[in-house]
Design a protein around this motif. Structure first.
Motif, short mmCIF file in Angstrom:
data_model
loop_
_atom_site.label_atom_id
_atom_site.label_comp_id
_atom_site.label_asym_id
_atom_site.label_seq_id
_atom_site.Cartn_x
_atom_site.Cartn_y
_atom_site.Cartn_z
N ASP A 108 56.84 -3.02 -46.85
CA ASP A 108 57.70 -4.01 -46.93
C ASP A 108 58.62 -3.67 -48.13
O ASP A 108 58.42 -3.49 -49.05
N SER A 168 61.60 -5.12 -48.88
CA SER A 168 62.82 -6.29 -49.04
C SER A 168 62.26 -7.18 -50.39
O SER A 168 62.68 -8.16 -50.52
N LYS A 203 58.98 -11.65 -54.68
CA LYS A 203 59.23 -12.23 -53.17
C LYS A 203 59.75 -11.25 -52.51
O LYS A 203 60.46 -10.29 -52.89
N SER A 204 59.49 -11.35 -51.11
CA SER A 204 60.10 -10.49 -50.06
C SER A 204 60.40 -11.67 -48.84
O SER A 204 60.07 -12.77 -48.77
N LYS A 205 60.73 -10.91 -47.79
CA LYS A 205 61.03 -11.76 -46.41
C LYS A 205 59.84 -12.20 -46.00
O LYS A 205 59.69 -13.18 -45.33
N LYS A 206 58.68 -11.92 -46.30
CA LYS A 206 57.32 -12.03 -46.06
C LYS A 206 56.92 -13.38 -46.67
O LYS A 206 55.67 -13.95 -46.47
#
Length: 281
Positions: A211, A213, A232-235
């Motif tokens: 990941d 992002s 944080k990320s898109k997930k």
């Protein structure tokens, strides 16, 4: 093929046998320390005590690469017979700085403020760093293997962010303070930070696998509480499973980790000695 003739570049100033050393360019893409040394030496100061100024990794510096074979700051004490250039250079640097009070300069992607690193096993390194005007001192011994700090009375300093002009100014200030404190150059009274905070590393902070992002939310040296989001990320969010102090955390400074988890041990060299030197670990 390894060039048999490469070695750290050493110049020496002052009377007597040198037992002080200032090291720069262990990573070839971090010129801040060399620039700071140049500023100090350019006016030809009069040295009252012998000092070695050392470019640790000349071939990587010429190439402007962090390293050519391996990360030099992870292979100490080195090996004079190794195929990798940095392992050979590490062994030569250990020999060159043996019995020297030593400060070594780096830069980082994580923080503008200087951060000093020591190994808990050397009380002299603690004494050296306690006299410097620096706010954060970190014992890296339990997490980082093969660093220069592990070789003796060595203080490694992240002077600021990579290629930032103010990092050079901070490195210059810290070198001047070191030389003044050790009686090598008398220019002005020693400088001191209002408060020096002592920390120790105890774990790495992994990045999410696969990941790219992610966004780092935590701020270095500001405590993250249990359950608080530190990235944080898109997930989704990454939540702390226990309280920790972020140290050298950044989005791009390392490949597979954000940085390190740490904990504060005190605000005096006495606190640090009690935590690192007076206990059997």
């Amino acid at each position: 093929m390894f060039d048999q003739d490469i070695a750290p570049h050493v110049i020496e100033f002052g009377p007597g046998d040198a037992d002080l050393a200032v090291v720069c360019n262990m990573h070839g893409d971090e010129p801040t320390g060399a620039r700071a040394i140049h500023r100090i030496l350019e006016p030809s100061p009069e040295f009252e005590r012998a000092v070695k100024f050392i470019v640790a990794n000349p071939p990587a510096s010429i190439s402007n690469h962090r390293s050519l074979d391996v990360d030099m700051n992870r292979v100490f004490p080195g090996d004079p017979e190794a195929d990798e250039r940095e392992r050979r250079l590490a062994a030569q640097l250990v020999t060159e700085t043996a019995n020297c009070d030593t400060v070594s300069f780096h830069t980082t992607h994580s923080t503008n403020e200087p951060v000093a690193f020591v190994s808990e096993g050397d009380p002299r390194a603690l004494e050296i760093v306690s006299q410097l005007p620096i706010t954060y001192v970190v014992n890296e011994a339990s997490v980082v293997d093969g660093s220069f700090c592990s070789t003796g009375q060595v203080v490694s300093i992240e002077a600021g962010k990579v290629q930032q002009p103010n990092a050079t100014a901070k490195a210059e200030m810290l070198i001047r303070a070191f030389l003044d404190n050790e009686g090598a150059v008398s220019e002005e009274p020693p400088m001191h930070a209002p408060v020096t905070n002592y920390f120790e590393l105890y774990d790495k902070v992994d990045k999410p696998s696969g990941d790219e992002s992610y966004e780092l939310l935590a701020r270095n040296f500001e405590r993250v509480e249990e359950g608080e989001a530190y990235a944080k990320s898109k997930k989704g969010f990454l939540l702390a499973d226990e309280p920790f102090v972020p140290i050298l955390m950044s989005q791009s400074g390392y490949g597979e980790i954000f940085g390190y988890r740490g904990q504060k041990v005190g605000e005096s060299v006495e606190d640090a000695k009690e935590a690192w030197l007076d206990e059997e670990k």
